[in-house]
Design a protein around this motif. Structure first.
Motif, PDB file in Angstrom:
ATOM      1  N   ILE A 125       0.840  -1.199   0.000  1.00 15.68           N
ATOM      2  CA  ILE A 125       0.000   0.000   0.000  1.00 15.68           C
ATOM      3  C   ILE A 125       0.870   1.242   0.000  1.00 15.68           C
ATOM      4  O   ILE A 125       2.027   1.224   0.451  1.00 15.68           O
ATOM      5  N   ALA A 126       0.304   2.318  -0.515  1.00 16.90           N
ATOM      6  CA  ALA A 126       0.948   3.630  -0.494  1.00 16.90           C
ATOM      7  C   ALA A 126      -0.123   4.661  -0.175  1.00 16.90           C
ATOM      8  O   ALA A 126      -1.258   4.574  -0.666  1.00 16.90           O
ATOM      9  N   ILE A 127       0.234   5.641   0.655  1.00 14.36           N
ATOM     10  CA  ILE A 127      -0.689   6.729   0.986  1.00 14.36           C
ATOM     11  C   ILE A 127      -0.683   7.742  -0.146  1.00 14.36           C
ATOM     12  O   ILE A 127       0.372   8.155  -0.630  1.00 14.36           O
ATOM     13  N   ILE A 128      -1.867   8.133  -0.591  1.00 10.69           N
ATOM     14  CA  ILE A 128      -2.010   9.112  -1.671  1.00 10.69           C
ATOM     15  C   ILE A 128      -2.241  10.488  -1.052  1.00 10.69           C
ATOM     16  O   ILE A 128      -3.229  10.703  -0.347  1.00 10.69           O
ATOM     17  N   ILE A 129      -1.326  11.414  -1.312  1.00 11.22           N
ATOM     18  CA  ILE A 129      -1.482  12.795  -0.873  1.00 11.22           C
ATOM     19  C   ILE A 129      -1.957  13.605  -2.081  1.00 11.22           C
ATOM     20  O   ILE A 129      -1.313  13.589  -3.128  1.00 11.22           O
ATOM     21  N   ARG A 130      -3.072  14.330  -1.911  1.00 15.64           N
ATOM     22  CA  ARG A 130      -3.645  15.099  -3.027  1.00 15.64           C
ATOM     23  C   ARG A 130      -3.503  16.597  -2.758  1.00 15.64           C
ATOM     24  O   ARG A 130      -3.421  17.039  -1.599  1.00 15.64           O
ATOM     25  N   ASP A 131      -3.494  17.360  -3.853  1.00 17.35           N
ATOM     26  CA  ASP A 131      -3.405  18.811  -3.718  1.00 17.35           C
ATOM     27  C   ASP A 131      -4.799  19.407  -3.523  1.00 17.35           C
ATOM     28  O   ASP A 131      -5.787  18.693  -3.369  1.00 17.35           O
ATOM     29  N   GLY A 132      -4.873  20.727  -3.524  1.00 20.59           N
ATOM     30  CA  GLY A 132      -6.150  21.392  -3.294  1.00 20.59           C
ATOM     31  C   GLY A 132      -7.187  21.148  -4.366  1.00 20.59           C
ATOM     32  O   GLY A 132      -8.381  21.405  -4.145  1.00 20.59           O
ATOM     33  N   TYR A 133      -6.753  20.639  -5.530  1.00 20.85           N
ATOM     34  CA  TYR A 133      -7.684  20.362  -6.620  1.00 20.85           C
ATOM     35  C   TYR A 133      -8.069  18.875  -6.697  1.00 20.85           C
ATOM     36  O   TYR A 133      -8.739  18.454  -7.637  1.00 20.85           O
ATOM     37  N   GLY A 134      -7.600  18.099  -5.731  1.00 19.46           N
ATOM     38  CA  GLY A 134      -7.923  16.675  -5.717  1.00 19.46           C
ATOM     39  C   GLY A 134      -7.014  15.830  -6.576  1.00 19.46           C
ATOM     40  O   GLY A 134      -7.229  14.622  -6.701  1.00 19.46           O
ATOM     41  N   ARG A 135      -5.961  16.426  -7.145  1.00 23.06           N
ATOM     42  CA  ARG A 135      -5.025  15.679  -7.979  1.00 23.06           C
ATOM     43  C   ARG A 135      -3.928  15.055  -7.116  1.00 23.06           C
ATOM     44  O   ARG A 135      -3.580  15.582  -6.067  1.00 23.06           O
ATOM     45  N   VAL A 136      -3.375  13.944  -7.593  1.00 22.01           N
ATOM     46  CA  VAL A 136      -2.319  13.261  -6.859  1.00 22.01           C
ATOM     47  C   VAL A 136      -1.074  14.141  -6.824  1.00 22.01           C
ATOM     48  O   VAL A 136      -0.577  14.585  -7.864  1.00 22.01           O
ATOM     49  N   ALA A 137      -0.559  14.391  -5.604  1.00 25.54           N
ATOM     50  CA  ALA A 137       0.635  15.207  -5.443  1.00 25.54           C
ATOM     51  C   ALA A 137       1.833  14.383  -4.994  1.00 25.54           C
ATOM     52  O   ALA A 137       2.960  14.641  -5.415  1.00 25.54           O
ATOM     53  N   GLU A 138       1.579  13.375  -4.132  1.00 30.51           N
ATOM     54  CA  GLU A 138       2.666  12.535  -3.624  1.00 30.51           C
ATOM     55  C   GLU A 138       2.148  11.130  -3.354  1.00 30.51           C
ATOM     56  O   GLU A 138       0.960  10.923  -3.100  1.00 30.51           O
ATOM     57  N   LEU A 139       3.072  10.155  -3.403  1.00 31.28           N
ATOM     58  CA  LEU A 139       2.779   8.769  -3.056  1.00 31.28           C
ATOM     59  C   LEU A 139       3.830   8.303  -2.055  1.00 31.28           C
ATOM     60  O   LEU A 139       5.030   8.406  -2.320  1.00 31.28           O
TER      61      LEU A 139
END
Length: 413
Positions: A125-139
């Motif tokens: 598993i990997a945690i999905i960090i999203r930006d203010g627009y809901g797009r993937v920013a980091e894994l």
């Protein structure tokens, strides 16, 4: 009792994923691992991740698969209106997957960590960090032993807990293999623990054999009777003087009619080497890795290595790559984006044959008109020809569409 039950339940990394009839007398393997630090086996060996990776074949299988997956081109593609595809380098997800999933890792680091967990534990598993627009920013990958999974009783949704913080499934990239319920994969360390434990036992046996100067143990015979203190002193003195490779071939001096009788069992007679080779093949079979990939070449020939390499890609890597692509498309792209974009790990580079076979195949494709020069050059990692010269498709001049054959008239005899 309720408090103890709740504490034990909190230890389960896959809690809520399945029903269980386990009791304190017959605990599940995850509980044994949590409390004892490993999985119990019939051979008496406790299998942990560290002891499992201490077996050369297990480490080689995990490492070989992780290396193969981490080196594949990992890209986001855009579907073209007229068919075909092109790399979507302008999509925000492209640089995350291809270059930098998070500020601390390269794409290779990220995939190596994820694939190592996926191979050994059948879950990653990997945690999905999203930006203010809901797009993937980091894994951010998570060690397989550092999270728990349950199904919420009210919402029926999966809940992942990492370091005390809860995440919904939309915030987790979960890769799984060999699953019966579609939620968690069957842990290879659990399912194959007996095979791994036997390999550990054989490896320890061989290590002890060489620690005793490659000689079997034995007995000291004495015609009289020794006191307990004398037995302990004699055993300690004999082992310190003659046990171990550093004491090999020293001259032993025995007093008072004492005799040394070597054990009649040795590694050759007990077929230790044959057993270790069989167990190595057994572990390679469990992980789906061709023996020659982990250095077992006793049945390999020049004529079958190429076919085994193709099987390595089609039978071992293809299911893994497909799991990566499906999970990434599902979690990292929105429903609307999936109609235009898709994630792909390209296996074509691993399927390349020798240069003679490749060029013969290119020649056939070029001759029959379904490959142009630029497409061939791209497959060989070369730039297109200048001025569009490589865009031309060629067809044999003596070939015509079947529907036009009637206008050619009957052949003359």
């Amino acid at each position: 009792m309720a408090g103890i039950t709740g504490f034990l339940s909190s230890l389960n990394p896959f809690k809520g994923a399945k029903h269980s009839n386990a009791t304190l007398a017959t605990p599940e393997q995850w509980l044994v691992e949590a409390l004892l630090g490993g999985l119990r086996t019939k051979s008496g060996i406790t299998v942990t991740r560290d002891t499992a990776l201490g077996v050369a074949t297990v480490f080689a299988c995990v490492n070989k698969i992780a290396q193969a997956v981490s080196c594949l081109p990992f890209q986001v593609y855009r579907r073209l209106p007229g068919g075909g595809r092109e790399p979507a380098t302008d999509h925000p997800l492209y640089s995350i997957l291809h270059d930098e999933p998070n500020p601390e890792m390269t794409s290779i680091d990220f995939r190596t960590a994820m694939q190592s967990n996926l191979t050994l534990r059948r879950n990653a598993i990997a945690i999905i960090i999203r930006d203010g627009y809901g797009r993937v920013a980091e894994l951010w990958p998570v060690d397989a032993v550092n999270y728990s999974l349950r199904r919420d009783a009210a919402t029926k949704r999966l809940v992942y807990t990492v370091d005390g913080k809860e995440y919904g499934p939309e915030s987790i990239l979960h890769l799984r293999q060999a699953t019966f319920n579609g939620v968690v994969g069957l842990d290879a360390m659990t399912q194959a623990r007996e095979a791994i434990a036997l390999a550990i036992t054989l490896q320890d046996n061989a290590a002890r054999f060489f620690a005793n100067a490659s000689r079997p143990g034995g007995f000291l015979e004495y015609p009289g009777v020794l006191k307990d203190e004398e037995v302990k002193r004699l055993k300690k003195s004999f082992e310190e003087s003659y046990k171990g490779t550093e004491n090999a071939y020293k001259l032993a001096i025995l007093e008072h009619g004492m005799k040394f009788v070597a054990s009649q069992t040795d590694n050759e007679k007990s077929q230790l080497n044959e057993s270790r080779m069989f167990q190595s093949k057994e572990i390679a079979r469990i992980f789906g890795v061709p023996p020659h990939k982990v250095g077992i070449l006793d049945n390999a020939t020049f004529s079958n290595i190429e076919h085994q390499s193709i099987e390595w890609v089609s039978d071992t890597l293809l299911p893994i790559v497909t799991a990566w692509e499906a999970s990434c498309n599902m979690r990292l792209l929105t429903r609307d984006e999936r109609g235009t974009y898709f994630v792909k790990l390209n296996l074509s580079g691993l399927l390349r044959a020798d240069i003679k076979t490749r060029f013969e195949a290119y020649g056939i494709g070029r001759q029959w008109g379904w490959l142009c020069a630029d497409e061939i050059r791209e497959l060989e990692d070369q730039n297109p020809l200048p001025d569009g010269l490589g865009k031309m498709y060629l067809v044999p001049s003596n070939m015509v569409p079947a529907e036009n054959a009637k206008n050619l008239g009957a052949p003359k005899l």
